[in-house]
Design a protein around this motif. Structure first.
Motif, PDB file in Angstrom:
ATOM      1  N   PRO A  20       0.814  -1.230   0.000  1.00  0.00           N
ATOM      2  CA  PRO A  20       0.000   0.000   0.000  1.00  0.00           C
ATOM      3  C   PRO A  20       0.841   1.270   0.000  1.00  0.00           C
ATOM      4  O   PRO A  20       0.513   2.241  -0.690  1.00  0.00           O
ATOM      5  N   LEU A  55      -1.842  -6.082  -9.864  1.00  0.00           N
ATOM      6  CA  LEU A  55      -2.651  -5.208  -9.027  1.00  0.00           C
ATOM      7  C   LEU A  55      -2.697  -3.823  -9.650  1.00  0.00           C
ATOM      8  O   LEU A  55      -1.651  -3.244  -9.972  1.00  0.00           O
ATOM      9  N   CYS A  59      -5.083   3.702  -6.301  1.00  0.00           N
ATOM     10  CA  CYS A  59      -5.744   3.374  -5.040  1.00  0.00           C
ATOM     11  C   CYS A  59      -7.256   3.494  -5.133  1.00  0.00           C
ATOM     12  O   CYS A  59      -7.996   2.753  -4.460  1.00  0.00           O
ATOM     13  N   LEU A 100      -9.069   0.272  -5.709  1.00  0.00           N
ATOM     14  CA  LEU A 100      -8.730  -0.880  -4.868  1.00  0.00           C
ATOM     15  C   LEU A 100      -9.451  -0.888  -3.525  1.00  0.00           C
ATOM     16  O   LEU A 100      -9.013  -1.579  -2.602  1.00  0.00           O
ATOM     17  N   TYR A 112      -7.614  -0.943   0.129  1.00  0.00           N
ATOM     18  CA  TYR A 112      -6.283  -1.576   0.090  1.00  0.00           C
ATOM     19  C   TYR A 112      -5.184  -0.609   0.531  1.00  0.00           C
ATOM     20  O   TYR A 112      -4.290  -0.983   1.312  1.00  0.00           O
ATOM     21  N   CYS A 113      -5.222   0.604   0.051  1.00  0.00           N
ATOM     22  CA  CYS A 113      -4.143   1.558   0.339  1.00  0.00           C
ATOM     23  C   CYS A 113      -4.171   2.074   1.774  1.00  0.00           C
ATOM     24  O   CYS A 113      -3.252   2.786   2.190  1.00  0.00           O
ATOM     25  N   GLN A 170      -4.413  -0.152   4.238  1.00  0.00           N
ATOM     26  CA  GLN A 170      -3.933  -1.291   5.004  1.00  0.00           C
ATOM     27  C   GLN A 170      -2.437  -1.148   5.284  1.00  0.00           C
ATOM     28  O   GLN A 170      -1.725  -0.425   4.580  1.00  0.00           O
TER      29      GLN A 170
END
Length: 364
Positions: A216, A254, A258, A261, A264-265, A267
């Protein structure tokens, strides 16, 4: 003997100034560290080259308000686009001859000023290093923007200097901005004809680790950088390396934006141990499957990186940190950009020339 009042006053003043300066440096260090953490900046030494946080803080503040060294406001390449989507590597450079330009507003005159350099991408996607030498062995160099020579003209990259110094060798520069050992491994696996007389140089910096796993913090780093140079975030799926049950490297992809996603970023990154294990697996995969001699050139990070204890005995490590030189070699692109300039590239070329027995490499 009693100290004279003037002497005592001067001494107290000097001590007070020293304490104040020390306190200022501690405070500046805390502010810079907070800034790095908040912006997920791993390779901070690219932009903040001084060992004094006060200096780095002052430079950043000066750029922010336009007093000194105004921030670079634009990067552009002509013709454009320079990058293209690549199903294997995420993205690559399109073959052609380019002018890569940096633009900023001069803080004193208010005028726009430019720095331009030549970038030539060969038909095979490598950067130009010199004329081909048919029948001669090849040095394959992998890496990121530092290794590619972002901001440095074709002839002044360390790969081109290596080609110039080694009359009996070809040099292929398979590096590009944002790349790491994921792209190196994927590229290596599809190359044909690498023989025992050739050399493979895997360039490595500690900040590569977050790139290998597309952590991330890496995606946030990309967003921060592209925002700084006023560039949009392209929709490139990045290759993500993982370890399978057998300890071998596997790849997935991936999206680098961001916004696509979910959370996700937000995390945390994988553990340092996990990322180091992935990096080691990438290097060892190339070493174990290569007919050529493989070197890992470590050019940024900590000299005691735990990665080195996990490497195959077939990997030769070439230390190329600042501390490995007896002179300061860390220049930049004349203040337009923090990437290393021609002095660093020259020093790296000399380091490689002195670290490899080129006659032995050819079996002589």
């Amino acid at each position: 003997m009693k100290m004279r009042p003037r002497t005592k006053f001067a001494l107290y003043t000097a001590v007070t100034i020293l304490v104040a300066l020390a306190g200022l440096e501690v405070g500046a260090s805390w502010l810079m560290l907070t800034y790095y953490r908040a912006n997920h900046i791993q390779n901070f030494e690219t932009y903040d080259t001084s060992y004094l946080s006060v200096v780095n803080l002052a430079r950043r503040f000066g750029k922010l308000v336009g007093l000194t060294e105004p921030a670079m406001v634009m990067e552009e390449t002509s013709p454009s686009p320079f990058f293209r989507a690549d199903a294997l590597l995420g993205y690559s450079a399109a073959p052609g001859a380019y002018t890569h330009s940096y633009t900023r507003r001069n803080g004193s005159t208010g005028q726009w000023e430019h720095y331009r350099n030549k970038v030539t991408i060969e038909s095979d996607g490598t950067r130009w290093t010199g004329p081909a030498r048919p029948g001669k062995p090849t040095v394959y160099i992998f890496g990121d923007s530092w290794v590619f020579g972002t901001g440095v003209p074709d002839e002044l990259t360390f790969a081109a200097r290596l080609h110039e110094a080694l009359a009996d060798w070809n040099v292929r520069l398979l590096a590009l901005a944002g790349y790491a050992l994921t792209q190196a491994t994927l590229t290596f696996d599809r190359l044909k004809g690498i023989g025992p007389d050739d050399i493979v140089i895997l360039s490595y910096a500690d900040y590569y680790d977050i790139r290998h796993v597309v952590a991330p913090s890496r995606l946030l780093e990309i967003e921060t950088y592209l925002r700084r140079i006023n560039q949009p975030i392209p929709s490139f799926p990045l290759p993500k390396a993982s370890l399978g049950p057998d300890g071998k490297v596997t790849f997935s992809y991936l999206e680098q934006r961001c916004s696509e996603l979910g959370d996700y970023c937000r995390q945390p990154d994988p553990s340092r141990q996990k990322m180091t294990a992935v990096t080691a697996a990438l290097v060892n995969h190339i070493a174990e499957t290569s007919a050529a001699k493989v070197y890992l050139m470590h050019f940024a990070g900590a000299p005691d990186n735990p990665l080195f204890a996990k490497l195959s005995s077939k990997v030769g490590v070439i230390p190329a940190l600042r501390s490995n030189f007896d002179s300061v070699v860390q220049d930049d692109i004349m203040g337009f950009d923090g990437h290393p300039g021609p002095f660093w590239h020259y020093a790296i070329s000399r380091k490689l020339l002195g670290s490899v027995d080129w006659r032995l490499a050819r079996g002589q």
